[in-house]
Design an enzyme around this catalytic site. Structure first.
Site, PDB file in Angstrom:
ATOM      1  N   HIS A  91       0.967  -1.548   0.125  1.00 48.21           N
ATOM      2  CA  HIS A  91       0.033  -0.323  -0.027  1.00 48.21           C
ATOM      3  C   HIS A  91       0.687   1.111   0.074  1.00 48.21           C
ATOM      4  O   HIS A  91       0.267   2.380  -0.692  1.00 48.21           O
ATOM      5  CB  HIS A  91      -1.249  -0.216   1.042  1.00 48.21           C
ATOM      6  N   THR A 117      -1.907   6.414   9.966  1.00 43.45           N
ATOM      7  CA  THR A 117      -3.217   7.084   9.474  1.00 43.45           C
ATOM      8  C   THR A 117      -3.176   5.527   8.405  1.00 43.45           C
ATOM      9  O   THR A 117      -4.092   6.116   7.517  1.00 43.45           O
ATOM     10  CB  THR A 117      -2.593   7.765   7.884  1.00 43.45           C
TER      11      THR A 117
HETATM   12 ZN   LIG Z   1       1.913   7.936   7.008  1.00 40.06          ZN
END
Ligand SMILES: [Zn+2]
Ligand SMILES: *[C@@H]1O[C@H](CO)[C@@H](O)[C@H](O)[C@H]1NC(C)=O
Ligand SMILES: *[C@@H]1O[C@H](CO)[C@@H](O)[C@H](O)[C@H]1NC(C)=O
Ligand SMILES: *[C@@H]1O[C@H](CO)[C@@H](O)[C@H](O)[C@H]1NC(C)=O
Length: 306
Positions: A88, A223
């Site tokens: 990712h 995040t």
């Molecule tokens: Zn980051």
């Protein structure tokens, strides 16, 4: 036989996708992989009350005198670092000799990795926004508090992780030190690929420490899933300049685990939910305050002389 092979490949892709989280940009997996709005369904912390990134409203930020300049260690060390495509995003490993302390942090923190968040074609790509404005890219340097030996251990401490964040700004010239990082991303096109970046110095890719006295501070989360709420965030005012060519190129190098181009790798901003965002008090004093002080000084002096 052929059909069975295709079917099993298809099934494995489907199960792989449904078990995975993804960014909004990963359209072809749209129905099965979980985009940011559906992360909380798989990872409950992603729906918590102290999530990152956030939009920083500069008018609502509170100056705080305990937020002194940070002290950096090992930023000038010459290192051979490893970059790995994590499916990712791509992580650049850092040794524990790279550290940070001070700046109101609860002790010393050791670096483990850094990575970038970007968009596509030099468009919006930062995770944090300032007064609603996206920047084209954001650098995160991930540190864990000294007693801990892994991210997993640090995640159980509300201030176990210190993330240093830098926003990028488009400039006319290349930032030469970013070329070797972009080339390294091109060597790790597929999920799991690794490569070495020799002769790397962290100080080459961030502004000099005397330009880092001004920053925002708030408590939040990772995040990416699991979105662990264990992060003390430091977002520096000073941006990093890179060229349009570099911003375009960085998003063309690697691929997601699905094989799609790795673009748009940022999470949308999350609600503040009553948290305070602080500003280091060494930030420039507002002109209005100087006028007030001059007025006070003048009236005190005037009275003394009268
Ligand atoms: Zn980051
Ligand atoms: C980095 O790798 C080179 C070989 O590519 C080696 O000569 C050098 O000693 C290494 N440096 C460090 C700090 O490990
Ligand atoms: C200053 O920031 C620290 C966190 O670093 C916080 O604990 C403290 O309450 C803040 N002080 C004020 C006056 O807001
Ligand atoms: C990168 O990963 C792909 C897919 O797993 C693999 O086929 C390829 O050999 C790897 N390349 C390198 C340079 O490791």
């Amino acid at each position: 036989m052929d059909f069975a092979l295709h079917l099993s490949t298809l099934l494995s892709v489907l199960t792989h996708c449904s078990a995975q989280w993804c960014y909004k940009s990963q359209y072809s997996c749209d129905n099965t992989c979980r985009d940011p709005s559906r992360w909380p369904g798989l990872f409950p912390d992603c729906g918590g009350l102290r999530q990152s990134p956030i939009n920083i409203v500069t008018n609502h930020v509170q100056a705080n005198h305990s937020l002194s300049p940070l002290t950096f260690y090992g930023h000038h060390n010459i290192l051979n670092i490893t970059v790995e495509n994590m499916g990712h995003s791509a992580h650049f490993s850092l040794p524990s000799s790279v550290q940070v302390s001070g700046g109101g942090l609860a002790g010393r923190y050791r670096a483990i990795q850094f990575h970038l968040h970007w968009g596509v074609d030099a468009g919006p790509g930062s995770e944090h926004t300032v007064d609603g404005e996206h920047y084209p890219m954001e650098l995160h340097i991930v540190h864990i508090k000294e007693p801990y030996n892994s991210l997993e251990e640090a995640e159980h401490d509300k201030s176990g992780i210190a993330l240093l964040a830098f926003l990028f700004e488009e400039s006319n010239d290349d930032h030469h030190h970013y070329n070797s990082l972009i080339e390294a991303l091109g060597r790790v096109q597929n999920n799991g690929n690794q490569s070495t970046v020799p002769g790397f110095r962290l100080c080459d890719i961030i502004p000099p420490s005397h330009d880092l006295h001004d920053y925002y501070r708030y408590v939040g989360s990772m995040t990416t899933p699991g979105c662990e709420q264990a992060v003390v965030w430091t977002l520096f005012h000073r941006t990093i300049p890179v060229s349009n060519r570099q911003l375009v190129s960085v998003a063309q190098q690697a691929q997601f685990w699905t094989g799609q181009p790795m673009t748009g790798i940022f999470r949308p901003v999350q609600p503040l939910n009553g948290r305070t965002v602080y500003r280091s008090a060494t930030s420039p004093v507002q002109p209005g305050l100087i006028t007030v002080w001059l007025y006070v000084l003048q009236s005190v002096l005037g009275r003394a002389l009268a």
